[in-house]
Scaffold this motif. Structure first.
Motif, short mmCIF file in Angstrom:
data_model
loop_
_atom_site.label_atom_id
_atom_site.label_comp_id
_atom_site.label_asym_id
_atom_site.label_seq_id
_atom_site.Cartn_x
_atom_site.Cartn_y
_atom_site.Cartn_z
N MET A 229 0.90 -1.16 0.06
CA MET A 229 -0.15 0.07 0.16
C MET A 229 0.88 1.16 -0.05
N ALA A 230 2.26 1.10 0.62
CA ALA A 230 2.97 2.56 0.77
C ALA A 230 3.74 2.65 -0.74
N PHE A 231 4.21 1.51 -1.17
CA PHE A 231 5.24 1.79 -2.31
C PHE A 231 4.48 1.33 -3.70
N ALA A 232 3.46 0.46 -3.79
CA ALA A 232 3.29 0.38 -5.00
C ALA A 232 2.13 1.11 -5.61
N PRO A 233 2.28 1.69 -6.95
CA PRO A 233 1.13 2.59 -7.58
C PRO A 233 -0.08 1.98 -7.47
N ASP A 234 -1.06 2.69 -8.22
CA ASP A 234 -2.61 2.01 -8.31
C ASP A 234 -2.35 0.75 -9.26
N LEU A 235 -2.70 -0.54 -8.75
CA LEU A 235 -2.47 -1.54 -9.66
C LEU A 235 -3.30 -1.57 -10.91
N CYS A 236 -4.26 -0.79 -10.89
CA CYS A 236 -4.82 -0.78 -12.18
C CYS A 236 -4.02 0.04 -13.30
N THR A 237 -3.17 0.77 -12.98
CA THR A 237 -2.24 1.21 -13.84
C THR A 237 -1.41 -0.01 -14.84
N PHE A 238 -1.43 -1.21 -14.13
CA PHE A 238 -0.68 -2.23 -14.79
C PHE A 238 -1.55 -3.13 -15.57
N ALA A 239 -1.29 -3.40 -16.88
CA ALA A 239 -2.26 -4.09 -17.94
C ALA A 239 -2.56 -5.35 -17.64
N SER A 240 -1.81 -6.21 -16.63
CA SER A 240 -1.81 -7.58 -16.40
C SER A 240 -1.04 -7.86 -15.03
N GLY A 241 -1.21 -8.80 -14.26
CA GLY A 241 -0.38 -9.31 -13.26
C GLY A 241 0.84 -9.57 -13.62
N ARG A 242 1.32 -10.20 -14.90
CA ARG A 242 2.50 -10.25 -15.21
C ARG A 242 3.47 -9.02 -15.48
N ASN A 243 2.60 -8.01 -15.74
CA ASN A 243 3.37 -6.54 -15.74
C ASN A 243 3.73 -6.14 -14.30
N PHE A 244 2.81 -6.30 -13.47
CA PHE A 244 3.20 -6.07 -11.97
C PHE A 244 4.43 -6.90 -11.61
N ALA A 245 4.34 -8.19 -11.76
CA ALA A 245 5.43 -9.07 -11.26
C ALA A 245 6.84 -8.56 -12.18
N ALA A 246 6.74 -8.25 -13.25
CA ALA A 246 7.89 -7.62 -13.90
C ALA A 246 8.28 -6.25 -13.40
N TRP A 247 7.36 -5.57 -12.78
CA TRP A 247 7.61 -4.16 -12.24
C TRP A 247 8.43 -4.48 -10.73
N LEU A 248 8.20 -5.54 -10.26
CA LEU A 248 8.57 -5.85 -9.09
C LEU A 248 9.85 -6.54 -9.18
#
Length: 337
Positions: A229-248
């Motif tokens: 909640m502190a460091f991640a942006p709004d998860l809706c900005t990622f097109a998919s869960g794969r993009n979020f995992a890649a961002w991490l």
């Protein structure tokens, strides 16, 4: 002032470099201004694109510029570096920011609100206190080891230190006993502050729907939920869960060429705190499975049967990140498959 299309700012504490470009890309001016003059310049400037590197204080200036009607673009520094021409200085950096801001298909960093950054401050303070306590404990253990007193790692073993210090039969100089008590007092003070901050995180999971939803994922606790909640942006900005995992950074680093795919270790891009906590949570789940002695007949059990534990933990952390993205974007709790 009205011809400015992009106003690129190379941030600092007191001296700022601003580079203004016209719609065609021509440089109008590139000069150094003070902090007060930068604030006045942004107020007087007609609405335009304000570009900055996503670094320290960038979110504050982003909010300041957005309140004045500017279009703020925070660019990751790694995307600006290729546009620096020859010599590295503030003027070249500001010009590179202006050049990068007009590139197509460039990913920008979302400007964080003050409340979002306040969560990050609380989490960083908790982690800082934990690190300071660990430093004090290790220092105390090192001092006692010089006198033949060996203590195991971890705060739970401090009770043995108290017993050693109070035991008059142990040959230990009084000066060392006094210093050890100073260490114990500081460790106790930090422990109380850590518990207070942790209790606030636990309380947030009870009143905040998003944090409560995150804690339903196995391996995610209040600290991990607070970091997301502190460091991640709004998860809706990622097109998919794969993009979020890649961002991490929970994906392999590629060194591919000529049609040959070469995958290495994890890329370690993005936010390090969330990545570390997800891997720690995944490893806790794996330890629990290994302790049972029987691998489950599911995806995780099959991975553990053929891969080392750390590799399985990173793979599980990647899967947890994708599940978190799906849950948060759909506003659903975790469900066992």
């Amino acid at each position: 002032m009205t011809d400015v299309h992009i106003l690129a700012i190379d941030l600092a504490k007191r001296s700022f470099q601003i580079c203004a470009t016209a719609p065609g890309g021509a440089v109008l001016f590139n000069r150094t201004v003070s902090r007060a003059k930068l604030e006045a310049h942004l107020r007087e400037q007609a609405p335009c694109i304000v570009a900055m590197e996503a670094c320290a204080t960038s979110h504050f200036w982003g909010r300041f510029a957005q309140a004045l009607g500017h279009d703020v673009r925070l660019i990751p520094p790694i995307y600006v570096k290729p546009f620096v021409k020859r010599q590295k200085n503030d003027a070249a950096d500001a010009a590179a920011i202006a050049e990068a801001a007009v590139r197509p298909n460039l990913h920008y960093v979302a400007v964080k609100s003050a409340e979002h950054q306040a969560r990050a401050v609380a989490f960083r303070t908790h982690q800082s206190f934990v690190g300071q306590r660990t430093q004090l404990i290790n220092a105390l253990r090192g001092h006692l080891a010089e006198f033949g007193l060996v203590v195991a790692q971890g705060p739970a073993n401090l009770k043995f230190v108290v017993g050693m210090i109070d035991d008059g039969a142990i040959d230990l100089p009084d000066a060392v006993r006094d210093v050890a008590r100073l260490y114990l007092d500081q460790i106790a003070l930090l422990t109380n502050k850590i518990e207070e901050l942790h209790s606030k995180l636990v309380h947030s999971t009870k009143v905040d729907d998003a944090m409560r939803r995150l804690c339903t994922v196995p391996g995610v606790g209040p600290v991990t939920a607070g970091a997301i909640m502190a460091f991640a942006p709004d998860l809706c900005t990622f097109a998919s869960g794969r993009n979020f995992a890649a961002w991490l950074g929970l994906v392999p680093r590629q060194r591919s060429t000529g049609g040959k795919t070469r995958l290495g270790s994890v890329s370690k891009m993005g936010q390090a705190d969330i990545r570390k906590l997800l891997i720690v949570g995944a490893m806790s789940r794996i330890r629990w499975i290994v302790r049972k002695g029987v691998l489950p007949d599911n995806w995780l059990g099959h991975v553990l049967g053929r891969k080392p534990r750390m590799v399985a933990a990173v793979a599980l952390a990647n899967k947890m990140a994708r599940m978190i993205w799906a849950m948060m974007t759909r506003e659903e709790n975790y469900r066992m498959a």
